[in-house]
Design an enzyme around this catalytic site. Structure first.
Site, short mmCIF file in Angstrom:
data_model
loop_
_atom_site.label_atom_id
_atom_site.label_comp_id
_atom_site.label_asym_id
_atom_site.label_seq_id
_atom_site.Cartn_x
_atom_site.Cartn_y
_atom_site.Cartn_z
N HIS A 190 -7.25 9.82 4.35
CA HIS A 190 -6.73 8.81 5.26
C HIS A 190 -6.97 9.24 6.71
O HIS A 190 -6.96 10.43 7.02
CB HIS A 190 -5.23 8.59 5.03
CG HIS A 190 -4.92 8.03 3.68
ND1 HIS A 190 -4.10 8.66 2.78
CD2 HIS A 190 -5.33 6.88 3.08
CE1 HIS A 190 -4.02 7.92 1.68
NE2 HIS A 190 -4.74 6.84 1.84
N ASP A 218 0.84 -1.19 0.00
CA ASP A 218 0.00 0.00 0.00
C ASP A 218 0.88 1.25 0.00
O ASP A 218 1.75 1.40 0.86
CB ASP A 218 -0.89 -0.03 1.26
CG ASP A 218 -1.95 1.05 1.25
OD1 ASP A 218 -2.34 1.50 0.17
OD2 ASP A 218 -2.41 1.43 2.36
#
Length: 284
Positions: free
Chosen positions: A180, A82
């Site tokens: 995020h 990721d």
């Protein structure tokens, strides 16, 4: 079964118009929670490791844990990097056994992003590893990577078209209003932008920063072409909640298994719910 490339999982999701969940792992309990949930829902799953996870657990531990999990389950499992930030890091993950990588060149100008993505693709394609790239900047903080809200740039649809034509990546992460970490309020997603991008790009779309996005918005994004949904913060919240509850019930408990066991159960419950929202349940 052995680890699989992410590409065929997303290709099936494209055909079936659902999304595959990509869940971040940091330790054994999280890997086990992800697999238990995927098995219970009969769903393909992507286990992914961020910069922070690799730094914390070590790349060899993450690969070993995920490989053991994949070999002992009937559901397809991909191991994905990721937010890989460099060509070298992507190469390290490929050498170590990752079946999929993300090269995040979103901080660069479009031409440079295309160039670094193609460098990674040249190697990854040769060894059957899938590649995700990112266009536009997703706000918030992902471990060591921070993007200020003012600097978060939505993905330009025409740039997305050019990017995909010149790279042919397996999946494209776009910025349409997610972030995020934990949200301060309800995120406002630019669905018209997503719709436009999908009309120009024949490619599985990835939604990062999805933990705080309302269920109906996730479903709408999937209807419009999102095929991979990343979840991290919700797992952290469930983990900590499980540990806190276990300590509250027995403040004198010193057995880590009795503290981490409830955390694992909490995480699995969250993951099962996400899988059902994404529509990948029963797809194995």
């Amino acid at each position: 079964m052995p680890l699989v490339s992410m590409a065929p999982l997303l290709a099936k999701a494209e055909e079936g118009k659902y999304a595959v969940g990509a869940f971040n792992c940091n330790n054994m309990e999280i890997v086990q929670a992800i697999i238990a949930a995927a098995e219970a829902e009969r769903s393909p799953v992507i286990i992914q490791a961020s910069q922070g996870a690799i730094k914390y657990a070590g790349i060899d531990y993450i690969v070993a844990l995920t490989k053991i999990a994949a070999e002992n389950t009937f559901v397809p499992v991909a191991l994905h990097l990721d937010h890989g930030t460099s060509f070298d890091q992507c190469m390290q993950c490929i050498r170590s056994g990752f079946s999929s990588v993300m090269i995040d060149g979103s901080k660069y100008a479009l031409e440079e992003n295309i160039a670094i993505t193609n460098r990674v693709l040249a190697v990854a394609r040769a060894v059957g590893v899938s590649v995700e790239a990112e266009l536009g900047k997703i706000g918030g903080t992902e471990d060591d990577i921070h993007v200020d809200e003012r600097d978060a740039l939505f993905t330009d649809p025409n740039d997305a078209k050019r990017f995909v034509e010149e790279t042919g990546v397996d999946a494209l992460a776009i910025a349409i209003g997610t972030a995020h970490g934990q949200y301060k309020g309800r995120p406002e997603l630019d669905f018209e932008r997503l719709k436009k991008i999908k009309s120009l790009v024949d490619m599985p779309i990835v939604l990062h920063g999805s933990s705080g996005v309302p269920e109906e918005d996730i479903r709408k994004a999937i209807d419009l072409g999102v095929r991979k949904v990343n979840i991290d913060t919700n797992l952290r919240e469930a983990f900590v909640e499980g540990v806190k509850e276990a300590i509250a019930k027995n403040p004198n408990e010193i057995d880590p298994r009795k503290l981490l066991g409830p955390a694992k159960t909490k995480m699995s419950e969250v993951i099962r719910e996400k899988i059902r929202i994404f529509g990948s349940n029963g797809k194995v």
